[in-house]
Design an enzyme around this catalytic site. Sequence first.
Site, PDB file in Angstrom:
ATOM      1  N   SER A  78       0.667  -1.285  -0.181  1.00 47.25           N
ATOM      2  CA  SER A  78       0.034   0.055  -0.035  1.00 47.25           C
ATOM      3  C   SER A  78       0.876   1.233   0.097  1.00 47.25           C
ATOM      4  O   SER A  78       0.320   2.300   0.174  1.00 47.25           O
ATOM      5  CB  SER A  78      -0.734   0.157   1.246  1.00 47.25           C
ATOM      6  OG  SER A  78      -0.220  -0.152   2.457  1.00 47.25           O
ATOM      7  N   THR A 178      -1.817   3.169   4.622  1.00 50.38           N
ATOM      8  CA  THR A 178      -1.088   4.247   4.240  1.00 50.38           C
ATOM      9  C   THR A 178      -0.079   4.304   5.529  1.00 50.38           C
ATOM     10  O   THR A 178      -0.464   4.241   6.561  1.00 50.38           O
ATOM     11  CB  THR A 178      -1.787   5.244   4.282  1.00 50.38           C
ATOM     12  OG1 THR A 178      -2.567   5.627   3.068  1.00 50.38           O
ATOM     13  CG2 THR A 178      -0.942   6.642   4.074  1.00 50.38           C
ATOM     14  N   THR A 196       1.721   6.899   0.385  1.00 57.27           N
ATOM     15  CA  THR A 196       0.740   5.744   0.074  1.00 57.27           C
ATOM     16  C   THR A 196       0.728   5.726  -1.441  1.00 57.27           C
ATOM     17  O   THR A 196       1.125   6.532  -2.097  1.00 57.27           O
ATOM     18  CB  THR A 196      -0.807   6.248   0.565  1.00 57.27           C
ATOM     19  OG1 THR A 196      -1.599   4.948   0.419  1.00 57.27           O
ATOM     20  CG2 THR A 196      -1.414   7.365  -0.452  1.00 57.27           C
ATOM     21  N   ARG A 206      -6.952   9.180 -10.016  1.00 53.51           N
ATOM     22  CA  ARG A 206      -7.496   9.178  -8.762  1.00 53.51           C
ATOM     23  C   ARG A 206      -6.571   9.571  -7.865  1.00 53.51           C
ATOM     24  O   ARG A 206      -5.309   9.272  -7.748  1.00 53.51           O
ATOM     25  CB  ARG A 206      -8.023   8.056  -8.227  1.00 53.51           C
ATOM     26  CG  ARG A 206      -8.768   8.156  -6.913  1.00 53.51           C
ATOM     27  CD  ARG A 206      -8.072   7.818  -5.775  1.00 53.51           C
ATOM     28  NE  ARG A 206      -8.343   7.572  -4.493  1.00 53.51           N
ATOM     29  CZ  ARG A 206      -8.148   7.400  -3.232  1.00 53.51           C
ATOM     30  NH1 ARG A 206      -6.937   7.037  -3.126  1.00 53.51           N
ATOM     31  NH2 ARG A 206      -8.590   7.286  -2.116  1.00 53.51           N
ATOM     32  N   VAL A 207      -6.666  11.034  -6.892  1.00 52.30           N
ATOM     33  CA  VAL A 207      -5.632  11.208  -5.882  1.00 52.30           C
ATOM     34  C   VAL A 207      -6.334  11.107  -4.591  1.00 52.30           C
ATOM     35  O   VAL A 207      -7.572  11.362  -4.461  1.00 52.30           O
ATOM     36  CB  VAL A 207      -5.221  12.643  -6.019  1.00 52.30           C
ATOM     37  CG1 VAL A 207      -4.494  13.209  -4.762  1.00 52.30           C
ATOM     38  CG2 VAL A 207      -4.251  12.685  -7.291  1.00 52.30           C
ATOM     39  N   GLY A 208      -5.896  10.523  -3.561  1.00 51.28           N
ATOM     40  CA  GLY A 208      -6.620  10.807  -2.247  1.00 51.28           C
ATOM     41  C   GLY A 208      -6.480  11.610  -1.237  1.00 51.28           C
ATOM     42  O   GLY A 208      -5.982  12.806  -1.700  1.00 51.28           O
ATOM     43  N   ASP A 209      -6.680  11.453   0.001  1.00 58.39           N
ATOM     44  CA  ASP A 209      -6.161  12.501   0.891  1.00 58.39           C
ATOM     45  C   ASP A 209      -4.791  12.797   1.249  1.00 58.39           C
ATOM     46  O   ASP A 209      -4.228  13.541   1.828  1.00 58.39           O
ATOM     47  CB  ASP A 209      -6.853  11.961   2.337  1.00 58.39           C
ATOM     48  CG  ASP A 209      -6.549  10.739   2.841  1.00 58.39           C
ATOM     49  OD1 ASP A 209      -6.177   9.682   2.159  1.00 58.39           O
ATOM     50  OD2 ASP A 209      -6.305  10.547   4.033  1.00 58.39           O
ATOM     51  N   THR A 229      -5.472   7.503   7.977  1.00 61.68           N
ATOM     52  CA  THR A 229      -5.339   6.447   7.127  1.00 61.68           C
ATOM     53  C   THR A 229      -6.978   6.275   6.996  1.00 61.68           C
ATOM     54  O   THR A 229      -7.808   6.275   7.607  1.00 61.68           O
ATOM     55  CB  THR A 229      -4.591   5.420   7.532  1.00 61.68           C
ATOM     56  OG1 THR A 229      -4.695   4.222   6.829  1.00 61.68           O
ATOM     57  CG2 THR A 229      -5.079   4.844   9.198  1.00 61.68           C
ATOM     58  N   GLY A 230      -7.012   5.447   5.840  1.00 68.06           N
ATOM     59  CA  GLY A 230      -8.361   5.116   5.393  1.00 68.06           C
ATOM     60  C   GLY A 230      -8.843   5.579   4.316  1.00 68.06           C
ATOM     61  O   GLY A 230      -8.145   6.005   3.369  1.00 68.06           O
TER      62      GLY A 230
HETATM   63  N1  ASP Z   1      -5.856   7.304   2.747  1.00 71.85           N
HETATM   64  C1  ASP Z   1      -5.257   6.522   1.686  1.00 71.85           C
HETATM   65  C2  ASP Z   1      -5.991   7.007   0.206  1.00 71.85           C
HETATM   66  O1  ASP Z   1      -7.275   7.185   0.292  1.00 71.85           O
HETATM   67  C3  ASP Z   1      -5.435   5.201   1.718  1.00 71.85           C
HETATM   68  C4  ASP Z   1      -5.326   4.620   2.954  1.00 71.85           C
HETATM   69  O2  ASP Z   1      -4.873   5.281   4.011  1.00 71.85           O
HETATM   70  O3  ASP Z   1      -5.743   3.284   3.310  1.00 71.85           O
HETATM   71  O4  ASP Z   1      -5.515   6.902  -0.623  1.00 71.85           O
END
Ligand code: ASP
Length: 316
Positions: A78, A178, A196, A206-209, A229-230
């Site tokens: 990850s 992450t 991450t 796609r871009v996450g947080d 995380t998440g």
């Molecule tokens: N927060 C990360 C994302 O959404 C992934 C994760 O922490 O599980 O890209």
Amino acid sequence: MKRRKFLRTGILGLASPVILAKSKNMKNNKNNPVVLSTWNFGLAANEQAIKILRKGGNAMDAAEMAARHAESDPDNNSVGLGGLPDEKGKVTLDACVMDSKGNAGSVAFLQNIKHPVSVARKVMDDTKHVMLVGEGARQFAVSSGFEETNLLTKKSENEWKKWLKNKREMTPHETHDTISVLVQDKNGDLSGACTTSGWAYKMHGRVGDSPIIGSALFVDNEIGSAAATGLGEEVIKTVGSFLVVEMMRQGYPPEQACKEALNRVIKLHNGKPDFQIGYIAMRKDGEVGAACLKWSFEYALYKKNKNKLYKTKGMM
Ligand code: ASP
């Protein structure tokens, strides 16, 4: 530290006592470095941070080294090398850093560079910008001396090929993880890092947080720091880490501050979110806390010379 007590009514209608600490009188925790990071791979990452801190190094260097450790691990699917790819088979990386002076750097949708966290650090240290993305971020990395590498390991490629057969939508908590790292150094200064490969088999682009300052990471050297995380989409919509720090500013202890931020998410999902978010928080006086929405969440804490893994249960 002056304290005041009051009754808070949670969204479930339950009243629970919360001790609010006045942030103005917060004592700085000096000469007692603390490292807090997400998930069980945080333990080994913390060790890297500890090495720096033992030599008297600063929180930013320590957080970066911890994050780099997770990025180098091919078995961590990850983060960085070995990260699961997007739907097109591309490993795309997001990372950010923030230091005790409020400086920040970040990269998003970066490909073929093993240490996005260090590129984020370079963006912070060497440019007048906060965030570089995609091809521009890659070019900046290469011109700063980072080598290009294929990050898709055979193992991750095989997983992706298996997924391609039926393209089953992964429930977010199945493939996420992450590393977010929060550090307080011997001077009591705070810094953090987050890195991450994001949601496995996500849409290309796609871009996450994780590269968004205030969402996956926020550091306020007067108050504390927080990281996430998440499911990134939900963290972004509630500006999670900033919110956790602001809750600590209002006086909520770290764990309670994490829960207050998660309460916003629970409310937005009518009390029934079906995904995971975990927060970690560190206060200026060295107190730490963590909370998660569902199931459980592990975090690694180094404090008073002990580096240990802890588990926290979901709020619902
Ligand atoms: N927060 C990360 C994302 O959404 C992934 C994760 O922490 O599980 O890209």
